[in-house]
Design a protein around this motif. Structure first.
Motif, PDB file in Angstrom:
ATOM      1  N   LEU A 188      45.058  31.355  18.447  1.00 38.12           N
ATOM      2  CA  LEU A 188      45.322  32.584  19.197  1.00 38.12           C
ATOM      3  C   LEU A 188      46.172  33.574  18.404  1.00 38.12           C
ATOM      4  CD1 LEU A 188      45.980  31.060  22.721  1.00 38.12           C
ATOM      5  CD2 LEU A 188      44.131  32.639  22.124  1.00 38.12           C
ATOM      6  N   ARG A 189      46.716  33.149  17.266  1.00 38.99           N
ATOM      7  CA  ARG A 189      47.527  34.060  16.453  1.00 38.99           C
ATOM      8  C   ARG A 189      46.663  35.194  15.905  1.00 38.99           C
ATOM      9  NH1 ARG A 189      51.520  30.606  12.642  1.00 38.99           N
ATOM     10  NH2 ARG A 189      52.191  32.696  12.047  1.00 38.99           N
ATOM     11  N   CYS A 190      47.295  36.309  15.669  1.00 41.39           N
ATOM     12  CA  CYS A 190      46.611  37.496  15.157  1.00 41.39           C
ATOM     13  C   CYS A 190      45.865  37.153  13.868  1.00 41.39           C
ATOM     14  CB  CYS A 190      47.631  38.603  14.907  1.00 41.39           C
ATOM     15  SG  CYS A 190      46.889  40.154  14.400  1.00 41.39           S
ATOM     16  N   GLY A 191      44.571  37.482  13.852  1.00 40.84           N
ATOM     17  CA  GLY A 191      43.747  37.248  12.680  1.00 40.84           C
ATOM     18  C   GLY A 191      43.004  35.925  12.678  1.00 40.84           C
ATOM     19  N   ASP A 192      43.298  35.027  13.623  1.00 45.47           N
ATOM     20  CA  ASP A 192      42.628  33.728  13.643  1.00 45.47           C
ATOM     21  C   ASP A 192      41.416  33.761  14.581  1.00 45.47           C
ATOM     22  OD1 ASP A 192      42.175  30.794  13.482  1.00 45.47           O
ATOM     23  OD2 ASP A 192      44.187  30.766  12.640  1.00 45.47           O
TER      24      ASP A 192
ATOM     25  N   ALA B 244      39.693  21.960  13.802  1.00 47.40           N
ATOM     26  CA  ALA B 244      39.434  23.390  13.979  1.00 47.40           C
ATOM     27  C   ALA B 244      40.606  24.134  14.626  1.00 47.40           C
ATOM     28  CB  ALA B 244      38.183  23.593  14.832  1.00 47.40           C
ATOM     29  N   TYR B 245      41.584  23.410  15.107  1.00 48.61           N
ATOM     30  CA  TYR B 245      42.740  24.021  15.767  1.00 48.61           C
ATOM     31  C   TYR B 245      43.916  23.048  15.722  1.00 48.61           C
ATOM     32  CZ  TYR B 245      40.983  21.116  19.579  1.00 48.61           C
ATOM     33  OH  TYR B 245      40.531  20.053  20.322  1.00 48.61           O
ATOM     34  N   PRO B 246      45.130  23.545  15.972  1.00 49.09           N
ATOM     35  CA  PRO B 246      46.290  22.666  15.995  1.00 49.09           C
ATOM     36  C   PRO B 246      46.724  22.335  17.419  1.00 49.09           C
ATOM     37  CG  PRO B 246      47.045  24.898  15.808  1.00 49.09           C
ATOM     38  CD  PRO B 246      45.532  24.947  15.906  1.00 49.09           C
ATOM     39  N   GLY B 247      47.662  21.421  17.514  1.00 53.13           N
ATOM     40  CA  GLY B 247      48.298  21.111  18.792  1.00 53.13           C
ATOM     41  C   GLY B 247      49.775  20.896  18.558  1.00 53.13           C
ATOM     42  N   ILE B 248      50.596  21.350  19.470  1.00 56.87           N
ATOM     43  CA  ILE B 248      52.047  21.204  19.345  1.00 56.87           C
ATOM     44  C   ILE B 248      52.553  20.170  20.342  1.00 56.87           C
ATOM     45  CG2 ILE B 248      52.592  23.044  20.994  1.00 56.87           C
ATOM     46  CD1 ILE B 248      55.023  23.772  19.332  1.00 56.87           C
ATOM     47  N   ARG B 249      53.505  19.362  19.869  1.00 53.85           N
ATOM     48  CA  ARG B 249      54.311  18.512  20.743  1.00 53.85           C
ATOM     49  C   ARG B 249      55.700  19.121  20.687  1.00 53.85           C
ATOM     50  NH1 ARG B 249      53.174  16.328  24.488  1.00 53.85           N
ATOM     51  NH2 ARG B 249      54.745  14.722  24.337  1.00 53.85           N
ATOM     52  N   LEU B 250      56.215  19.515  21.834  1.00 57.10           N
ATOM     53  CA  LEU B 250      57.495  20.205  21.906  1.00 57.10           C
ATOM     54  C   LEU B 250      58.675  19.266  21.684  1.00 57.10           C
ATOM     55  CD1 LEU B 250      56.677  22.467  24.960  1.00 57.10           C
ATOM     56  CD2 LEU B 250      56.922  23.205  22.581  1.00 57.10           C
ATOM     57  N   GLY B 251      59.758  19.839  21.169  1.00 59.01           N
ATOM     58  CA  GLY B 251      60.991  19.088  20.971  1.00 59.01           C
ATOM     59  C   GLY B 251      61.081  18.459  19.595  1.00 59.01           C
TER      60      GLY B 251
ATOM     61  N   GLY C 148      54.760  23.401   9.800  1.00 63.81           N
ATOM     62  CA  GLY C 148      54.707  23.924  11.157  1.00 63.81           C
ATOM     63  C   GLY C 148      54.088  25.304  11.292  1.00 63.81           C
ATOM     64  N   ASP C 149      53.275  25.691  10.302  1.00 61.63           N
ATOM     65  CA  ASP C 149      52.702  27.041  10.331  1.00 61.63           C
ATOM     66  C   ASP C 149      51.190  26.960  10.123  1.00 61.63           C
ATOM     67  OD1 ASP C 149      51.938  29.707   9.940  1.00 61.63           O
ATOM     68  OD2 ASP C 149      53.777  30.192   8.842  1.00 61.63           O
ATOM     69  N   TRP C 150      50.439  27.026  11.211  1.00 58.38           N
ATOM     70  CA  TRP C 150      48.977  26.924  11.187  1.00 58.38           C
ATOM     71  C   TRP C 150      48.352  28.015  10.324  1.00 58.38           C
ATOM     72  CZ3 TRP C 150      45.026  23.861  12.020  1.00 58.38           C
ATOM     73  CH2 TRP C 150      43.762  24.389  12.264  1.00 58.38           C
ATOM     74  N   ALA C 151      48.820  29.247  10.449  1.00 66.53           N
ATOM     75  CA  ALA C 151      48.247  30.361   9.687  1.00 66.53           C
ATOM     76  C   ALA C 151      48.433  30.132   8.185  1.00 66.53           C
ATOM     77  CB  ALA C 151      48.861  31.688  10.120  1.00 66.53           C
ATOM     78  N   ARG C 152      49.589  29.674   7.789  1.00 69.33           N
ATOM     79  CA  ARG C 152      49.861  29.417   6.375  1.00 69.33           C
ATOM     80  C   ARG C 152      48.970  28.272   5.877  1.00 69.33           C
ATOM     81  NH1 ARG C 152      52.762  26.147   3.182  1.00 69.33           N
ATOM     82  NH2 ARG C 152      53.602  27.006   1.270  1.00 69.33           N
ATOM     83  N   GLU C 153      48.882  27.208   6.636  1.00 76.47           N
ATOM     84  CA  GLU C 153      48.049  26.058   6.237  1.00 76.47           C
ATOM     85  C   GLU C 153      46.581  26.463   6.081  1.00 76.47           C
ATOM     86  OE1 GLU C 153      48.955  22.938   5.358  1.00 76.47           O
ATOM     87  OE2 GLU C 153      51.054  23.525   5.606  1.00 76.47           O
ATOM     88  N   ARG C 154      46.093  27.288   7.010  1.00 74.40           N
ATOM     89  CA  ARG C 154      44.691  27.734   6.939  1.00 74.40           C
ATOM     90  C   ARG C 154      44.456  28.599   5.705  1.00 74.40           C
ATOM     91  NH1 ARG C 154      40.906  27.529  11.787  1.00 74.40           N
ATOM     92  NH2 ARG C 154      40.237  29.508  10.948  1.00 74.40           N
ATOM     93  N   SER C 155      45.433  29.408   5.347  1.00 75.53           N
ATOM     94  CA  SER C 155      45.259  30.280   4.181  1.00 75.53           C
ATOM     95  C   SER C 155      45.261  29.486   2.879  1.00 75.53           C
ATOM     96  CB  SER C 155      46.339  31.359   4.148  1.00 75.53           C
ATOM     97  OG  SER C 155      47.594  30.793   3.821  1.00 75.53           O
ATOM     98  N   LEU C 156      45.836  28.280   2.891  1.00 72.08           N
ATOM     99  CA  LEU C 156      45.878  27.442   1.687  1.00 72.08           C
ATOM    100  C   LEU C 156      44.609  26.630   1.503  1.00 72.08           C
ATOM    101  CD1 LEU C 156      49.565  26.127   1.924  1.00 72.08           C
ATOM    102  CD2 LEU C 156      48.670  27.973   0.462  1.00 72.08           C
ATOM    103  N   LYS C 157      43.798  26.513   2.555  1.00 70.95           N
ATOM    104  CA  LYS C 157      42.567  25.698   2.476  1.00 70.95           C
ATOM    105  C   LYS C 157      41.463  26.414   1.748  1.00 70.95           C
ATOM    106  CE  LYS C 157      43.397  22.789   6.461  1.00 70.95           C
ATOM    107  NZ  LYS C 157      42.942  22.307   7.716  1.00 70.95           N
TER     108      LYS C 157
END
Length: 135
Positions: A18-22, A50-57, A126-135
């Protein structure tokens, strides 16, 4: 006196597609969300393919963006995260405090059900956008 229509604005913290550009870029949805700022919350970010999931805390940090949204957009987000109308159990809607530029907002965060991250890789930055840009 007639009741005023509900225009309660909510906030959402988005950390994945859902982040801008994804793939599911929130800024392409209507009614348009209002960007509040970038933010970091505590949690663990998992790579689900194809997407991430967060576990809080915990001690990890997850990077994302905060948007002010209308109730109609919240309904669309619930559909994207399959909370409505399917009512699957993959994600739970949580409300967590998120700090942005010295202000704290009560934000919706879609947290992954722990059973869906068993054996999945953790994204250590912890940064999905950064990880995707490295792939």
């Amino acid at each position: 006196m007639p009741e005023a229509p509900s225009t309660t604005q909510r906030h959402v913290f988005v950390y994945g597609t859902l982040r801008c550009g994804d793939d599911n870029d929130i800024t392409r949805l209507k009614p348009e969300p209002v960007f509040v700022g970038s933010a970091v919350i505590t949690g663990t970010l998992y790579d689900l393919g194809a997407y991430p999931g967060i576990r809080l805390g915990g001690e990890g940090l997850v990077h994302g963006e905060v948007y002010a949204i209308a109730p109609e957009l919240e309904e669309q987000l619930d559909e994207i995260e399959e909370l409505y109308p399917q009512q699957r159990d993959e994600y739970f809607k949580r409300i967590v405090p998120v700090a942005v530029q010295g202000r704290t907002f009560a934000c919706i965060v879609y947290e992954i059900n722990p059973k869906y991250v068993v054996g999945r890789a953790i994204l250590p930055g912890g940064d999905w956008a950064r990880e995707r840009s490295l792939k």
